[in-house]
Design an enzyme around this catalytic site. Structure first.
Site: not given
Ligand SMILES: NC(=O)c1ccc[n+]([C@@H]2O[C@H](COP(=O)([O-])OP(=O)(O)OC[C@H]3O[C@@H](n4cnc5c(N)ncnc54)[C@H](OP(=O)(O)O)[C@@H]3O)[C@@H](O)[C@H]2O)c1
Length: 271
Positions: A23, A149, A162, A166
């Site tokens: 996806s 990110s 998160y 990263k």
């Protein structure tokens, strides 16, 4: 190959492996690599979604293939890498893209949730990279791409695990880029900001995003950054690129940055 063909399909005769290809960004990156001529291997957990992406890749690169795997199972990664190398005959471009969010404040997050994010977003791509690296070094060529990110450099609110995952990935990649000097293998990282058309913002078990998603960019922008880094050999690209200025502004005055993010977060929670 004619010059025109080489320009249209710069990765002709090469192979690529994209994780999280079922996806969002991964699906678009996989198709872009196939359009550029690479035979692409796809990995994720959902077989039906991977099969759709595989069909699109095979339209450009018939030798493309897919593997279903839970990449959070670190002990399964060596066998996966071996199976991919057997089928594709080695991997020239690895795109570590699979990842998960965990949007909630630190005081609302369990230790297990923090570990889950770090396992999938950091430890898993490191393990897959280490499994495929010997083959790349032996062939004297390869590209190791991490989809990071802007959270790696900008400490986002309500996304501590998160952002940390990263940041760890980016730090590993930075050192690896130097360690691999002279091997023919290069390390690259793409740091996207908000990207539309993915499932990251609707996954269950997360708060609603604080950011305004109407500014989100199409995933093709990330795919273009991957292709550009592989062609140029560069290390890091932000998508959009003006986030690089925000990261350097933060580095120049971290206290001001944290104060500004606190104010922004209060405003967003009140709106
Ligand atoms: N969207 C954004 O704004 C944005 C911004 C910056 C960075 N990123 C990064 O871009 C990457 C892709 O995210 P996306 O936005 O495209 O979200 P997405 O649509 O949710 O894609 C995540 C992909 O990772 C796979 N995945 C998740 N858990 C997995 C597991 N345990 N094992 C194997 N595959 C797994 C998913 O496939 P299955 O569920 O089929 O396994 C899916 O293909 C992530 O690393 C994300 O952090 C996204």
């Amino acid at each position: 190959m004619t010059q025109d063909e080489a320009e249209r399909r710069p990765l002709g005769g090469r192979t690529a492996l994209v994780t999280g290809a079922s996806s969002g960004i991964g699906a678009v990156v996989a198709q872009a690599l196939a359009e550029a001529g690479a035979r692409v291997g796809l990995v994720a957990r959902r077989k039906d979604r991977l099969a759709d992406v595989l069909a699109r890749c095979r339209a450009h690169a018939p030798g493309s293939a897919m593997w279903t795997a839970d990449l959070a199972d670190l002990d399964g990664i060596d066998d996966l890498a071996a199976a991919v190398e057997r089928e594709l005959g080695g991997v020239d471009v690895l795109v570590n893209n699979a990842g998960m969010p965990k949007r909630r404040r630190v005081q609302d997050m369990s230790p297990g949730e923090a570990e889950e994010v770090v396992r999938l977003n950091y430890l898993s791509p490191v393990r897959l990279t280490q499994a495929l690296l010997p083959g790349m070094i032996a062939r004297g060529r390869g590209h190791l791409v991490a989809i990071g990110s802007v959270a790696a450099r900008l400490g986002p609110p309500h996304e501590a695990a998160y952002g940390a995952s990263k940041a760890a990935l980016t730090a590993f990649w930075e050192s690896m880029a130097v360690d691999l000097d002279g091997t023919g293998v290069r390390a690259h990282v793409v740091q996207p900001a908000l990207i539309a058309g993915t499932e990251l913002f609707t996954l269950p078990g997360n708060e609603e995003p604080l950011s305004d998603l109407s500014d989100a960019l199409p995933p093709r922008e990330v795919a273009d950054a991957v292709l550009e880094l592989v062609a140029s050999g560069g290390f890091e690209r932000y998508v959009p690129d003006w986030f690089a200025e925000m990261a350097s502004g933060k580095a120049a005055d971290v206290d001001a940055f944290v104060a500004g993010v606190k104010e922004w977060t209060r405003d967003r929670l009140e709106s």
